[in-house]
Design a protein around this motif. Structure first.
Motif, short mmCIF file in Angstrom:
data_model
loop_
_atom_site.label_atom_id
_atom_site.label_comp_id
_atom_site.label_asym_id
_atom_site.label_seq_id
_atom_site.Cartn_x
_atom_site.Cartn_y
_atom_site.Cartn_z
N ASP A 1 0.86 -1.18 0.00
CA ASP A 1 0.00 0.00 0.00
C ASP A 1 0.90 1.23 0.00
O ASP A 1 2.10 1.15 -0.27
N GLU A 2 0.32 2.36 0.36
CA GLU A 2 1.03 3.63 0.29
C GLU A 2 2.31 3.62 1.13
O GLU A 2 3.33 4.17 0.74
N TYR A 3 2.27 2.98 2.31
CA TYR A 3 3.45 2.88 3.16
C TYR A 3 4.10 1.52 2.95
O TYR A 3 3.45 0.53 2.62
N LEU A 4 5.41 1.48 3.17
CA LEU A 4 6.17 0.23 3.05
C LEU A 4 6.12 -0.50 4.39
O LEU A 4 6.65 0.01 5.38
N GLU A 5 5.48 -1.66 4.43
CA GLU A 5 5.40 -2.44 5.67
C GLU A 5 6.80 -2.98 5.98
O GLU A 5 7.32 -3.83 5.27
N HIS A 6 7.38 -2.50 7.06
CA HIS A 6 8.79 -2.78 7.34
C HIS A 6 9.02 -3.39 8.72
O HIS A 6 10.11 -3.85 9.03
N ALA A 7 7.98 -3.41 9.56
CA ALA A 7 8.13 -3.89 10.93
C ALA A 7 8.27 -5.41 10.98
O ALA A 7 7.75 -6.12 10.12
N ARG A 8 8.97 -5.88 12.01
CA ARG A 8 9.05 -7.32 12.28
C ARG A 8 8.46 -7.57 13.67
O ARG A 8 8.90 -6.96 14.65
N VAL A 9 7.46 -8.45 13.72
CA VAL A 9 6.75 -8.74 14.97
C VAL A 9 6.57 -10.25 15.08
O VAL A 9 6.24 -10.91 14.09
N ILE A 10 6.78 -10.79 16.26
CA ILE A 10 6.55 -12.22 16.51
C ILE A 10 5.76 -12.35 17.81
O ILE A 10 6.11 -11.74 18.82
N ILE A 11 4.69 -13.14 17.75
CA ILE A 11 3.89 -13.41 18.95
C ILE A 11 3.72 -14.93 19.08
O ILE A 11 3.32 -15.60 18.13
N PHE A 12 4.02 -15.45 20.27
CA PHE A 12 3.78 -16.86 20.58
C PHE A 12 2.68 -16.93 21.64
O PHE A 12 2.74 -16.24 22.66
N HIS A 13 1.67 -17.81 21.41
CA HIS A 13 0.54 -17.90 22.34
C HIS A 13 0.99 -18.36 23.71
O HIS A 13 0.49 -17.89 24.75
#
Length: 695
Positions: free
Chosen positions: A588-600
């Motif tokens: 989209d208009e912005y470049l998705e650059h974040a890195r996120v990790i979630i473990f339940h």
């Protein structure tokens, strides 16, 4: 892991660039942005050839000699696939550009060629050439030169054929580099009322060819654009008598001599000069010889003149609510963690934090990592002010940040002249972690605070790159950042410090190991019939071992939800895998650059934001850092933003083995465009906080 279980990373990357091209072709996207996406696609493709295609060619030359490369099983097969896909994308690119030009005409914006000029415009162009262009060009009669002149990698050239009408045999070839950097690519012409006429710089030169070559008496000229893309890899030799800086400088000089890996040209180019150029450049038909239209170097179109009716965009960055009604960012960070989400939140809060530290008489030291800096960096200005105010400032400046090597060498000189201690990294390992630690002495106590970010300390890219940044004074986080800097200051003798990190997950020492342990825990929970989930957001997923662990998790019944912007090498087509996995990409208009990790994690969720993609280069050959997010409110914020992205049905594409980039189905659903929804979500939190503060 067998390569048959993975999609080739380079083919997957081309699929990502096809998603960029989809945005350019989307009629619902404003015209200026559609043109910008063409520029992004072109720039991406340039870098792809300079780095990845060049690397594949090196692999072929190496044969069985592995060296430092992770060899593909069949690089020639991948190159053959690349050639087909690139030609297909080039055809689609040309089709979209034709469509955009029709839309431009409806807005009365016209890109005028030299043949379409009115007499008034021709007079203007002649005068403009004389005043602005002539002194910036050096025509070369290449047939008389014993060696082919050096051709710049990022430039475009006019291949000129000169003839005399009196003789069919009397002709000469010449080259002219188009000086777009010095003059600008786009020139606004005198235009009728209500219209905007623009001419490209190469067409200004075409108009003036009779003047440029008047000495030779030719009266007929053909000129067509071409460009050469070269191998951009920098080879660092092992000469112990040479400093690291000298090695980088030598590598940059040698890059100029890089082998051509692609030749793009106007398909209308004279056959004689085309064959001549290919022969002099040692190119064959087996190389990436790509015919195209009149225009090349579309990367300049990212900065197309602002001539369209203004597109209303209310999404301007705003200050984080906890930082709005305070005189000092520092005071807030010393009390509680704050998570900034760029480009929704203003990057000014980072600049303010550094400026406050620079002026605070209690601050002793500032230590920070820098990978890519803005050209007029406010971050650097704040650090220089800190030195002038008597602070000790340490900057880990990564000189090998690809295509920023020259800029970072210049920053090194600027910083060192001001008294900043500049660290230059770790042998054979890039420093990609985004870290800052500020130390102050107050009331006989040592206080430390700073940040860990997923993105670069670059105020320009922070307006278009979507990243997360944790501002914190957490003692265990600061202790680990201290350990990392102790290692960076003496990487050959102080490895014990980076190995001793307890809170941050750090590459290359233990991030991979700890992530695998967390995945194994989810597998164990799933096999016990308990809820097991993994959320993963990265720019690229190509590491074979990590993909293998995800396969194991999915087969065991772990629900794996992924947002992957670019390379996606996993194969998830079997039905037994599909029911437990969702994989999307958002362009989209912005470049998705974040890195996120979630473990339940059995209901006690573990959250991380990270600088590292799941690629071999990141996990094994870079210094990277992932920071755990322990604040419950910040955890909820991250999960809410991820859930918004998984609900996207406007800009999200499904990732699967077909690589067809199908949009998520929108039938009978409210349209959700995640970047707009994220902005509104964060903005509403800001408004709510403002109301609380007001009362």
């Amino acid at each position: 892991m067998s390569k048959k279980h993975l999609l080739a990373r380079d083919i997957s990357w081309l699929s990502f660039n096809a998603r960029v091209l989809q945005e350019a072709g989307d009629p619902t996207v404003p015209l200026k942005q559609r043109i910008r996406f063409l520029g992004i696609h072109s720039n991406n493709m340039d870098e792809f050839f300079r780095v990845r295609v060049a690397t594949l060619r090196r692999m072929i030359e190496l044969g069985g000699k592995k060296g430092n490369m992770h060899l593909e099983e069949n690089p020639q097969s991948i190159l053959d696939q690349i050639q087909v896909i690139v030609l297909q994308q080039q055809n689609e690119f040309n089709r979209i550009w034709d469509d955009i030009q029709r839309e431009m005409a409806k807005e009365k914006v016209y890109l005028i060629s030299e043949a379409q000029l009115t007499q008034e415009q021709r007079t203007f162009v002649t005068r403009f050439f004389d005043e602005e262009v002539r002194s910036n060009i050096i025509p070369l009669l290449i047939e008389s030169l014993p060696q082919m002149p050096y051709l710049r990698d990022k430039s475009i050239y006019l291949g000129v054929v000169m003839r005399k009408s009196s003789s069919a045999y009397d002709q000469k070839y010449a080259l002219i580099e188009v000086p777009a950097k010095a003059v600008g690519r786009f020139i606004k012409l005198p235009s009728p009322e209500g219209e905007s006429h623009i001419i490209l710089l190469e067409d200004v030169i075409r108009v003036n060819l009779p003047i440029i070559f008047s000495y030779f008496g030719y009266d007929h000229f053909d000129a067509h654009v071409f460009k050469v893309t070269k191998d951009a890899e920098i080879d660092i030799d092992n000469d112990i008598t040479t400093s690291f800086v000298q090695k980088i400088e030598r590598g940059l000089r040698n890059r100029r001599k890089g082998k051509p890996v692609r030749f793009l040209y106007d398909k209308e180019m004279d056959a004689g000069i085309l064959e001549y150029l290919m022969r002099r450049l040692n190119l064959s038909r087996k190389d990436n010889i790509i015919p195209g239209g009149r225009i090349h170097n579309f990367r300049h179109f990212m900065d197309f003149p602002d001539v369209f009716p203004s597109h209303k965009n209310d999404r301007t960055p705003f200050t984080h609510p906890k930082l709005q009604r305070t005189l000092r960012v520092t005071d807030v960070v010393l009390k509680e963690d704050v998570m900034l989400h760029f480009p929704y939140h203003s990057f000014n809060s980072i600049i303010d934090l550094l400026r406050e530290a620079a002026m605070d008489p209690e601050v002793n030291t500032i230590k920070i990592t820098a990978y890519r800096l803005a050209s007029n960096s406010k971050v650097v200005n704040a650090l220089i002010n800190a030195v002038r105010n008597g602070k000790q400032v340490v900057v880990m400046l990564e000189l090998r940040a690809r295509f920023d090597e020259e800029a970072n060498l210049e920053w090194k000189e600027v910083l060192e002249e001001e008294g900043v201690k500049v660290l230059m990294g770790v042998p054979n390992t890039k420093v990609h972690a985004k870290l800052c630690i500020i130390t102050k002495r107050s009331n006989n106590k040592t206080l430390q605070y700073g940040f860990v970010s997923t993105g670069n300390l670059n105020e320009k890219t922070a307006r278009v790159y979507a990243d997360h940044c944790l501002l914190t004074s957490n003692r265990s986080v600061m202790a680990d950042i201290n350990r990392i800097f102790k290692y960076l200051e003496n990487p050959r003798t102080a490895s014990q410090y980076i190995n001793a990190c307890k809170t941050l997950l750090v590459c290359p020492v233990h991030m991979r190991k700890k992530l695998i342990a967390l995945i194994d825990n989810e597998i164990k929970l799933a096999k016990a019939g308990k809820t097991a989930k993994i959320y993963l957001k990265v720019n690229a997923l190509s590491d074979g071992l990590m993909i293998q662990k995800l396969y194991e998790a999915i087969n065991a019944g772990v629900q794996v939800n992924m947002v992957i912007r670019g390379i996606f090498s996993a194969r998830i087509e079997p039905k037994k895998l599909r029911k437990n996995v969702k994989a999307i990409s958002i362009i989209d208009e912005y470049l998705e650059h974040a890195r996120v990790i979630i473990f339940h994690n059995g209901g006690k969720e573990k959250y991380f934001i990270s600088s590292a993609d799941w690629m071999v280069r990141n996990l094994d050959h870079r210094v990277e850092a992932a920071v755990p997010i322990s604040d419950k409110a910040l955890q909820k914020e991250i999960k809410d933003i991820l859930n918004i992205q998984f609900a996207d049905n406007v800009k999200a594409r499904l990732l699967d083995d077909t690589q067809s980039n199908r949009y998520v189905n929108t039938e009978d659903k409210k349209k959700i465009r995640s970047q707009i929804e994220t902005y509104q979500y964060l903005y509403q939190k800001t408004r709510a906080q403002s109301e609380i503060s007001r009362h």
